[in-house]
Write a protein that holds these residues in place. Structure first.
Motif, PDB file in Angstrom:
ATOM      1  N   UNK A   8      -5.675  14.225   3.090  1.00  0.00           N
ATOM      2  CA  UNK A   8      -4.731  14.365   1.983  1.00  0.00           C
ATOM      3  C   UNK A   8      -4.535  13.008   1.319  1.00  0.00           C
ATOM      4  N   UNK A   9      -4.680  12.961  -0.010  1.00  0.00           N
ATOM      5  CA  UNK A   9      -4.596  11.699  -0.741  1.00  0.00           C
ATOM      6  C   UNK A   9      -3.624  11.855  -1.899  1.00  0.00           C
ATOM      7  N   UNK A  10      -2.682  10.903  -1.988  1.00  0.00           N
ATOM      8  CA  UNK A  10      -1.701  10.940  -3.072  1.00  0.00           C
ATOM      9  C   UNK A  10      -2.084   9.988  -4.196  1.00  0.00           C
ATOM     10  N   UNK A  11      -2.582   8.792  -3.825  1.00  0.00           N
ATOM     11  CA  UNK A  11      -2.888   7.784  -4.840  1.00  0.00           C
ATOM     12  C   UNK A  11      -4.355   7.526  -5.052  1.00  0.00           C
ATOM     13  N   UNK A  12      -5.202   8.060  -4.191  1.00  0.00           N
ATOM     14  CA  UNK A  12      -6.636   7.870  -4.343  1.00  0.00           C
ATOM     15  C   UNK A  12      -7.096   6.491  -3.904  1.00  0.00           C
ATOM     16  N   UNK A  13      -8.330   6.153  -4.306  1.00  0.00           N
ATOM     17  CA  UNK A  13      -8.947   4.875  -3.948  1.00  0.00           C
ATOM     18  C   UNK A  13      -8.901   3.953  -5.162  1.00  0.00           C
ATOM     19  N   UNK A  14      -8.465   2.713  -4.947  1.00  0.00           N
ATOM     20  CA  UNK A  14      -8.431   1.719  -6.018  1.00  0.00           C
ATOM     21  C   UNK A  14      -9.522   0.687  -5.762  1.00  0.00           C
ATOM     22  N   UNK A  15     -10.425   0.511  -6.742  1.00  0.00           N
ATOM     23  CA  UNK A  15     -11.496  -0.484  -6.661  1.00  0.00           C
ATOM     24  C   UNK A  15     -11.094  -1.683  -7.515  1.00  0.00           C
ATOM     25  N   UNK A  46      -4.445  -5.041 -10.697  1.00  0.00           N
ATOM     26  CA  UNK A  46      -4.437  -4.218  -9.487  1.00  0.00           C
ATOM     27  C   UNK A  46      -3.055  -4.206  -8.840  1.00  0.00           C
ATOM     28  N   UNK A  47      -2.427  -5.387  -8.766  1.00  0.00           N
ATOM     29  CA  UNK A  47      -1.091  -5.467  -8.170  1.00  0.00           C
ATOM     30  C   UNK A  47      -0.089  -4.672  -9.002  1.00  0.00           C
ATOM     31  N   UNK A  48      -0.182  -4.811 -10.331  1.00  0.00           N
ATOM     32  CA  UNK A  48       0.724  -4.057 -11.199  1.00  0.00           C
ATOM     33  C   UNK A  48       0.539  -2.555 -11.012  1.00  0.00           C
ATOM     34  N   UNK A  49      -0.706  -2.125 -10.871  1.00  0.00           N
ATOM     35  CA  UNK A  49      -0.955  -0.699 -10.667  1.00  0.00           C
ATOM     36  C   UNK A  49      -0.411  -0.236  -9.317  1.00  0.00           C
ATOM     37  N   UNK A  50      -0.616  -1.051  -8.285  1.00  0.00           N
ATOM     38  CA  UNK A  50      -0.133  -0.679  -6.954  1.00  0.00           C
ATOM     39  C   UNK A  50       1.385  -0.566  -6.920  1.00  0.00           C
ATOM     40  N   UNK A  51       2.069  -1.404  -7.716  1.00  0.00           N
ATOM     41  CA  UNK A  51       3.528  -1.345  -7.746  1.00  0.00           C
ATOM     42  C   UNK A  51       4.031  -0.037  -8.343  1.00  0.00           C
ATOM     43  N   UNK A  52       3.293   0.499  -9.303  1.00  0.00           N
ATOM     44  CA  UNK A  52       3.729   1.732  -9.958  1.00  0.00           C
ATOM     45  C   UNK A  52       3.068   2.972  -9.370  1.00  0.00           C
ATOM     46  N   UNK A  53       1.868   2.806  -8.811  1.00  0.00           N
ATOM     47  CA  UNK A  53       1.132   3.945  -8.270  1.00  0.00           C
ATOM     48  C   UNK A  53       0.368   3.504  -7.024  1.00  0.00           C
ATOM     49  N   UNK A  54       1.006   3.561  -5.856  1.00  0.00           N
ATOM     50  CA  UNK A  54       0.341   3.120  -4.622  1.00  0.00           C
ATOM     51  C   UNK A  54      -0.957   3.884  -4.381  1.00  0.00           C
ATOM     52  N   UNK A  55      -1.929   3.178  -3.833  1.00  0.00           N
ATOM     53  CA  UNK A  55      -3.223   3.787  -3.512  1.00  0.00           C
ATOM     54  C   UNK A  55      -3.259   4.184  -2.043  1.00  0.00           C
ATOM     55  N   UNK A  56      -4.223   5.024  -1.696  1.00  0.00           N
ATOM     56  CA  UNK A  56      -4.438   5.390  -0.295  1.00  0.00           C
ATOM     57  C   UNK A  56      -5.424   4.445   0.381  1.00  0.00           C
ATOM     58  N   UNK A  57      -6.279   3.804  -0.426  1.00  0.00           N
ATOM     59  CA  UNK A  57      -7.293   2.892   0.092  1.00  0.00           C
ATOM     60  C   UNK A  57      -7.645   1.907  -1.013  1.00  0.00           C
ATOM     61  N   UNK A  58      -7.779   0.628  -0.654  1.00  0.00           N
ATOM     62  CA  UNK A  58      -8.155  -0.404  -1.624  1.00  0.00           C
ATOM     63  C   UNK A  58      -9.522  -0.949  -1.239  1.00  0.00           C
ATOM     64  N   UNK A  59     -10.447  -0.958  -2.219  1.00  0.00           N
ATOM     65  CA  UNK A  59     -11.753  -1.586  -2.047  1.00  0.00           C
ATOM     66  C   UNK A  59     -11.791  -2.785  -2.984  1.00  0.00           C
ATOM     67  N   UNK A  60     -11.933  -3.979  -2.428  1.00  0.00           N
ATOM     68  CA  UNK A  60     -11.825  -5.200  -3.226  1.00  0.00           C
ATOM     69  C   UNK A  60     -13.095  -6.034  -3.092  1.00  0.00           C
ATOM     70  N   UNK A  61     -13.585  -6.526  -4.226  1.00  0.00           N
ATOM     71  CA  UNK A  61     -14.765  -7.392  -4.218  1.00  0.00           C
ATOM     72  C   UNK A  61     -14.444  -8.711  -3.533  1.00  0.00           C
TER      73      UNK A  61
END
Length: 340
Positions: A8-15, A46-61
């Motif tokens: 179950x995923x609420x915020x999805x994956x953020x790349x 990315x930080x601004x997005x996470x503050x308003x819409x938390x992710x379930x998983x973060x993939x970062x370069x």
């Protein structure tokens, strides 16, 4: 979870990746595997997005133009502790993967070009681990709440070993009613360690339990089986003594005071000395009131504090009956017992 189904995923994956081609490629592959995915080119967005819409998983370069991935990972850990896995994306095949993971403090590392099956399996594993962590925390919170509820309903106070007042409130009410109806005497003692707040500052939690264990032992050994020793408000000890006239209660009160003065402190606090003040009240008339007895014994403890503690104070207003014998001359029964 059935094989092939997504957690179950609420915020999805953020790349988070400044190289748009690589980011779009990873996002497309994840979407093809039915993972909801979003892309940010820089750490600030990315930080601004996470503050308003938390992710379930973060993939970062591994490299970002505006921030070190370690800062992003630290932000994720602090704001979503244990809930949002952080996956480091490596572009250089020669980079030491474990060294890079430790430097960023990521949960795992994935290289560009990893096969879809491996990428999907790793994402699922991290998401499922996160979901289990959340469930575990919820279970721990529920377990803590249940333990507290169980302790609240317990007859014994686990920290002091004394009976809880709330558990015996109805018993006390019945004893008061019987004493009023049949005219037999009833007395109470209210005692408190002298300098209790100062002593509490010296004691570690385990030492405090040891002190109260000694206090409970000395109090209960000085009273009868039909008497009830209870933990009352503000760590005062209440002893209810049915069929006990004031003179008998005074004797017991001084016995308890003497025994507490002989208590040995914890080994690491050998200089600490324990004393207690005991207030006594009792009556055997149809005007007997538990509220009045408590009011009088609290007044007695205030008087004991004014006298420096380590005393027994007998509340004159609650002598057995209007025609009861007056106290001895001077109002003093013994070296540490006084009438008020």
């Amino acid at each position: 979870m059935r094989r092939g189904t997504l957690p179950a995923m609420a915020g999805g994956i953020l790349i988070i990746d400044a190289e748009s081609e690589r980011a779009d490629e990873v996002a497309r592959r994840l979407r093809d595997m039915h993972f909801p995915t979003a892309v940010c080119a820089i750490g600030l967005l990315a930080v601004q997005r996470l503050e308003s819409q938390p992710a379930d998983l973060v993939i970062c370069a591994e490299h970002l133009p505006d921030r070190d991935p370690r800062e992003i990972a630290e932000y994720v850990r602090e704001f979503f502790p244990g809930h949002v896995p952080f996956l480091l994306l490596l572009d250089d095949a020669t980079v030491d993967a474990e060294g890079a993971r430790r430097r960023v403090e990521a949960d795992a590392v994935v290289r560009r070009g990893t096969r879809d099956e491996e990428l999907s399996g790793l994402c699922r594993l991290l998401l499922e681990r996160s979901a289990l962590q959340v469930r575990l925390e919820h279970m721990q919170e529920e377990n803590t709440a249940l333990r507290r509820a169980s302790a609240a309903n317990s007859v014994l106070d686990p920290e002091t070993g004394f009976y809880r007042f709330a558990a015996f409130r109805h018993v006390i009410a019945m004893e008061i009613k019987k004493a009023r109806r049949y005219g037999y005497p009833l007395s109470i003692l209210l005692l408190r360690l002298d300098r209790s707040e100062e002593i509490a500052g010296w004691l570690a939690p385990e030492q405090r339990r040891q002190v109260f264990a000694g206090l409970q032992r000395e109090v209960t050994s000085a009273i009868r089986d039909i008497d009830i020793a209870l933990l009352f408000a503000n760590e005062k000890i209440l002893v209810v003594m049915p069929h006990t006239a004031l003179a008998g209660a005074i004797t017991v009160a001084d016995r308890i005071r003497t025994r507490i003065a002989a208590l040995r402190p914890p080994a690491s606090l050998a200089q600490l000395a324990f004393t207690a003040s005991v207030s006594v009240a009792g009556a055997s008339t149809n005007q007997l009131s538990f509220g009045r007895l408590i009011q009088d014994t609290n007044r007695g403890l205030r008087e004991a504090e004014a006298r420096g503690g380590d005393v027994v104070v007998v509340c004159r207003d609650t002598l057995a009956a209007p025609d009861a014998a007056p106290p001895p001359d001077g109002g003093q029964l013994g070296p540490r017992t006084f009438f008020v």
